[in-house]
Structures are given as structure tokens and as C-alpha cells.
Design a protein around this motif. Sequence first.
Motif, PDB file in Angstrom:
ATOM      1  N   SER A 284      43.254  -0.664  69.287  1.00  0.00           N
ATOM      2  CA  SER A 284      41.937  -0.241  69.753  1.00  0.00           C
ATOM      3  C   SER A 284      42.061   0.634  70.993  1.00  0.00           C
ATOM      4  CB  SER A 284      41.062  -1.450  70.094  1.00  0.00           C
ATOM      5  OG  SER A 284      41.038  -2.354  69.029  1.00  0.00           O
ATOM      6  N   TYR A 285      42.933   0.180  71.891  1.00  0.00           N
ATOM      7  CA  TYR A 285      43.111   0.909  73.151  1.00  0.00           C
ATOM      8  C   TYR A 285      43.631   2.320  72.890  1.00  0.00           C
ATOM      9  CZ  TYR A 285      45.088   2.319  77.641  1.00  0.00           C
ATOM     10  OH  TYR A 285      45.402   3.021  78.778  1.00  0.00           O
TER      11      TYR A 285
ATOM     12  N   TRP B  10      40.900   4.348  71.631  1.00  0.00           N
ATOM     13  CA  TRP B  10      39.927   4.632  72.693  1.00  0.00           C
ATOM     14  C   TRP B  10      40.379   5.830  73.538  1.00  0.00           C
ATOM     15  CZ3 TRP B  10      40.311   3.892  78.191  1.00  0.00           C
ATOM     16  CH2 TRP B  10      39.090   4.032  78.875  1.00  0.00           C
TER      17      TRP B  10
ATOM     18  N   GLU C 287      33.609   9.822  76.007  1.00  0.00           N
ATOM     19  CA  GLU C 287      32.402   9.078  76.285  1.00  0.00           C
ATOM     20  C   GLU C 287      31.200   9.855  75.745  1.00  0.00           C
ATOM     21  OE1 GLU C 287      32.409   7.676  80.269  1.00  0.00           O
ATOM     22  OE2 GLU C 287      30.281   7.169  80.222  1.00  0.00           O
TER      23      GLU C 287
ATOM     24  N   GLY D 293      37.294   1.435  66.008  1.00  0.00           N
ATOM     25  CA  GLY D 293      37.055   2.793  66.494  1.00  0.00           C
ATOM     26  C   GLY D 293      35.622   3.242  66.318  1.00  0.00           C
TER      27      GLY D 293
ATOM     28  N   PHE E 202      32.897   4.742  71.304  1.00  0.00           N
ATOM     29  CA  PHE E 202      33.656   4.695  72.556  1.00  0.00           C
ATOM     30  C   PHE E 202      33.639   3.307  73.201  1.00  0.00           C
ATOM     31  CE2 PHE E 202      33.967   5.411  77.153  1.00  0.00           C
ATOM     32  CZ  PHE E 202      35.102   6.199  77.235  1.00  0.00           C
TER      33      PHE E 202
ATOM     34  N   ALA F   2      35.240   0.536  71.037  1.00  0.00           N
ATOM     35  CA  ALA F   2      36.701   0.629  71.077  1.00  0.00           C
ATOM     36  C   ALA F   2      37.236   0.026  72.377  1.00  0.00           C
ATOM     37  CB  ALA F   2      37.141   2.090  70.948  1.00  0.00           C
ATOM     38  N   LEU F   3      36.530   0.322  73.481  1.00  0.00           N
ATOM     39  CA  LEU F   3      36.924  -0.244  74.777  1.00  0.00           C
ATOM     40  C   LEU F   3      36.826  -1.768  74.720  1.00  0.00           C
ATOM     41  CD1 LEU F   3      37.649   0.192  77.777  1.00  0.00           C
ATOM     42  CD2 LEU F   3      35.197   0.346  78.257  1.00  0.00           C
TER      43      LEU F   3
END
Lengths: 254, 478
Positions: free
Chosen positions: B55-56, B59, B64, B173, B176, B179-180
Motif C-alpha cells: 500500500s505504501y 501511495w 493528493e 490503491g 490517496f 492507500a495511506l
Amino acid sequence: MLRIEGLHASVAASEVLRGVDLEVKAGEVHAIMGPNGSGKSTLAHVLAGRGGYDVTAGSVRYLDHDLLALAPEIRAREGVFLAFQYPVEIPGVNNAYLLKAALNAVRRHRGEEELDAVDFLASVKEKLRHLEIDPRFLERAVNEGFSGGEKKRNEILQMAILEPKLAILDETDSGLDIDALKVVAKGVNAIRDPSRAILLVTHYQRLLDYIVPDFVHVLAHGRVVRSGGKELALELEKTGYGWVGAAPPPEALV
Amino acid sequence: MTTTLKELGLTDYKFGFVTDIAADSAPPGLSEDIIRFISAKKHEPEWLTLWRLKSYRHWLTMEEPRWAHVRYNPIDYQQIIYYSAPSQRPGPKSLADVDPELLKTYDRLGVPLHERALLAGVAVDAVFDSVSVATTFKEKLAELGIIFCSFSEAVQTHPALVQKYLGSVVPQGDNFFAALNSAVFTDGSFCYVPKGVRCPMELSTYFRINAAKTGQFERTLLIADDGAAVSYLEGCTAPMRDENQLHAAVVELVALGDAHIKYSTVQNWYPGDKNGKGGIYNFVTKRGACRGARSKISWTQVETGSAITWKYPSVILQGDASVGEFYSVAVTANHQQADTGTKMIHIGKNTASTIISKGIAAGFGQNAYRGLVKIQPGADGARNYSQCDSLLFGDKSGAHTFPYIEVKNHTAQVEHEATTSKVSDDQLFYLRQRGLSEEDAVTMIVSGFCKQVFRNLPMEFAVEAQKLLSMSLEGAVG
């Protein structure tokens, strides 16, 4: 009960009331008549405390109070009721809810115990029967989708429940058919008693066939120009308002 | 201190106290190391550590989003602390093991943790910053086979369920902030209601952001198996801080055949002061999937807090004859901003959705409804009804409506109604003439406006929501 002395009031810098004097005692019914633009509705609004008016001179005593110094809700809790010419819609708020809140606000103010839903409904149902108003009125949102006649009946229902000391009816008869007019009259006559006073603001004599006033006053150009007994209304019906004189200067046409 | 708070107009926020507990925190900033640190702290299985890292990495490739009708200063993601847990012995076995300071905090919030919970019929999974503090009623629920616990606990005790459903509704995903969250989420609630079981009580989670400069990234996963039914309430508050705090949560709901999920939110995160300083950024992804036939997911939200609210609780109507509902009240007073609404994605046949959105803006508040109704080609007989109403106070507030409708099936029926109105002086005078104070008059007009939404909230929360609404709109007139 009500003593108005030298009352001057303006709207947007234009003077509408130009020295109104009027005394109303408990137990009396006064009719305020007059042509359009004479200041009848303004007088009703100023007494109830609506915003947008500047009182520039004069005083109003109500019972032991300087009426003009009180917030509108305090006037209401002290027993001043205004039946609106154009009752306002409050979407989503049912009639019964508003009535109960209003009645309990008055009762709290008087130091009385608040009514619970059961006692409240019992007392309202009796009034509904008397005024021949459909009980489904209570479940409908305040004035939302009401016909003109229904709105006026609703005002009378509210008045019957709140049992005011001073009831001011602002052209409650305008636009009503004869059946609705009778309901209004019935409601007013039902609260008529030696401890209460009623101020009927009206353009037509018709209402006064059903609610017989003790006094009739003619308001013109912001002043009481004539006062008399109930026969004055009949006279006006014949002569119209032509005699009150020339049209007021344009700045007073509000 | 009190004077300063008063001067700043901060005392209006009733829940703005800070609990003094030494926190066990990660240093600020985000990196693969921090994610491994979080995962290790939580003794997570390797698949989850890898899931987070994936995920990271995703991201890092994203930007954003800027399309919302909200304005805010750029967020420095390297200044945020991603892990903050009250230091105490891990895993309290009972309320007696819980730090009394924490319990006091909940007392002041009015969360029913003790026997009060029993009386109120509410099971509470309280999330304090990142770690679940105490879970009540777990045993009673367990008798029925209902699993209701913190997310971290579920990872340890029911890893198969978690692995099966995590990210199945909101993919890693997806956006934004989702995902964070997938990379750094710390805790949240987990609930599984087994086949044919109707949960006998309202389940409730009370979220609270406490430690300064902490982002709260909770993750909620709720699964109702075939024929199951559950009603869940989430309430949120946060202390007053001058700086903005980010709240980026993900909530996933899964309803299988004939299952019903009702999810209610009462959100009063700190909105910032009268001049718009401080307050929570509430950027949340909430989505439910009606996987089975005749399943139903109903979102009800009352959003009175946060400096910025940006969220769209949505329903994917996959099962035939499944039903999605969205009832929302969003209030923006002072300088608050909200861009909120829903997405109803009709895939199955004869699916139905209802959207009732009530936006209230006062002061300089900006309130936007943004919604998508999408009817896919296979969704024969799909129906949608949307109603978006806005109520404005004063002349500096704003209401905006952005309804998007995409219909790819000619048998669908889609209706949309919208109104904008102002609280008029006539209405206020009318009610005051009947003896109501100005404040009561405002409350009455607003509750009438919100009636369709409030009646969908569980009784006790409807009362709370009404109170919050009056509090937020205090001084909105005159």
C-alpha cells in the motif's frame, strides 16, 4: 390592560405610525379598521415585537410592563398573541410539537408545571372538536401545504390553546370563505371573557357580523381618526374610507 | 489559561481537554521502517506487513487529490506521528486493568463503559488513539457467535476472516487517503455477525484523537453473513489543538445474502476556532458492498465537527434486489468546510437506493453535496431517489450541490430533487411570537429540516445528534 400613547414608528426611515393613541381594557373587543396603507398591520407588528420597525416616539403599557422593552418571546409568554395575516411555514416540524413547545414555554414562564404529551393531547382534542378542526391537523407540518383558510384556522387553534390575555388578529378574515370565517369567529368568541382583550385588525365589516366589537377605531395615515361603537363599522361599510382624506404622502405608503 | 481559551473562542468546544498519559510513540514521519515498526508493535503476521508495504509503495506513486470543494494548507506527511499508544500493559483483561485516566476521559465524553453500558444496551469498543482500550459485552456477543473486537485483536484471533475481507471493498490503491490508511492504520473495530444472527444490541465505537500531532488512521471492517443483521454506531470527538490533525480512516462493510447493516455516525471532531484555526481534517473512505441478494446497507451520518469533512459513504449494489441508503446531515459553522455525499453503484437487477442529504451552513461555513448515482448495463429495474436540501444562515455561508448521474440501462428510474432555503426572519419571529426563545426557534427549524435523517438514527443517538446540532449552531443568528 393596553395603553398606547403617541406611538410613532417607521419602516426603512418612512414613518407609518404617526401618533397612535388607544386604550383597551380587559373584557373589551376593539376593531381597528382603515384603508390599505393606514398602518393597521404595522401597529399589530409593533405590538408583537417584530423586527424592522423603529419606534421613534410614544409608549405602550401592557399590564405592568413597558411592552416595547420586552423581547417578542417574553411578550408572548406574558399573554400577547398575534394571529398572523400570513402564517409562516415551518417544514418538518409538526403542529402538535410546536403547540406543545409553545404552551409549555408559556406555562414555564408562569411557574406552572409543563404538560406531558398525554395531558396536552387531551386538552387539544377538546379544542379541535369545538373548532371543528380535523385532528389530522396536528400531525401535519406547521402550515406546510396548508390552504389559506387552513392556515388561518391553525392560527385560531394556536390561540385557543395558548389562551392569551391580549389577542391581536391581523386581517385574519382576509381571503376566507364564510365557513372559515365562522370558525375564526367561533374561536375568538370562545376566548372572549372579562379577563381578556381582543384587538381585531380588519379591512372589512364582514367579520364584525360574527364578532361584535365593543369599540371600532378608524386608522388613517398612521393615526386613529375616529372612534365609536359597533355602528361605526356599519357606517364605514356604506361610506367607505373616502372621507378620511387625500392619499398619504408617498413615503408613508408601506 | 481559561482566559486565553475564552479569548480565542475555544471554550465552546465541550470535549477539548487533553488526557495526560505518557505515550509510546513512533518518531514523526513515514517510511518503510515506520510501517515495519507499526506492524512489529502489533505482532502482525507477515502477510499483513507486506500488505501494508505494498500500500505504501502504491501511495508513493499517487498525488493528493485536489478536486474537492475545500481549501486547506498542504499537509506535511513527514511531520505526522503514525503510531501513538498509551503505555500500559498490553491487552487489558477487564475494565479494572485499564488506566483510570483513560476511563475518566471516557466518562467526560459520556461513553458508557461500565454498567451504564448494560443499561444503555450498548457494547463499546473504545479506540484511544491507536489502541483499543476495552471491549465490553464481548462475551455476551460471543455466545451468539458474534465477533466484536479491536482490529488488532481480530488480526491475532481471526486472521483468516481479516485476510479474506480486508481491502475487498476499499482496495489498497483506491484513493490517496485510503492507500495511506492501508499502509499505516493502527487500530479500529472489527465485527463479524454469523449466518442468521441478528445482533441484539447496538454496537458502538467511540473514536478519540488525543496525542498532539497524531494522525488517526483507523480501520473498520464489518461483515454480516447470510441473513445476519447488525446496527453499528460510531461517535467521534477530539481535543482542541491549534494545529490541524489528519484523520484518514477506512471503513469497509460487507453484507452477504439477505443481510442488513445499519451504520450510523455522529461526528463532532474539533472544528477549529471561530477564526478557522486548528481543527481536524476528516478525510475518510467509507464503503459498503451489498454482495448478496436482498441485502441492505444503510449509512446515516450526522457531521457537526471537523475543520474539513471530505467523505462519501457509498454502497456497491451487487446482489439482486439489494438496497442502499444514505441519510446525511452535515453542519458547517464558522469556517468549517464539508464536501460530502455518497456513491450508489447499481450492478444487480432491481437494486434500489435512496439518498437524503441535508446540508446546513452558517457563519462562513461552506457545505457541498457531491454524489454519484451509477446504473450499470446489467442493472435492470434499478431505482434511485435523491433529495439534497440545503439550509443557510446569514449571507456569508455557502451551499453547493454536485450530483452526478450515469445511467447505462434504459429500464432504470432515477429521480433527483434539490432545494436551497434560508432560515428567514419571518420563521424566527413566528416561533418567538409563540413563546419560543430564539435559540429554541433555531433548534426547531433545524430539527424539522433534518427530520428525515434523525428518524433513522437509534433513539438515544438522535437525541445526542440534536443536541450537537444546537451546540454547533449557537449564535448562528443575530
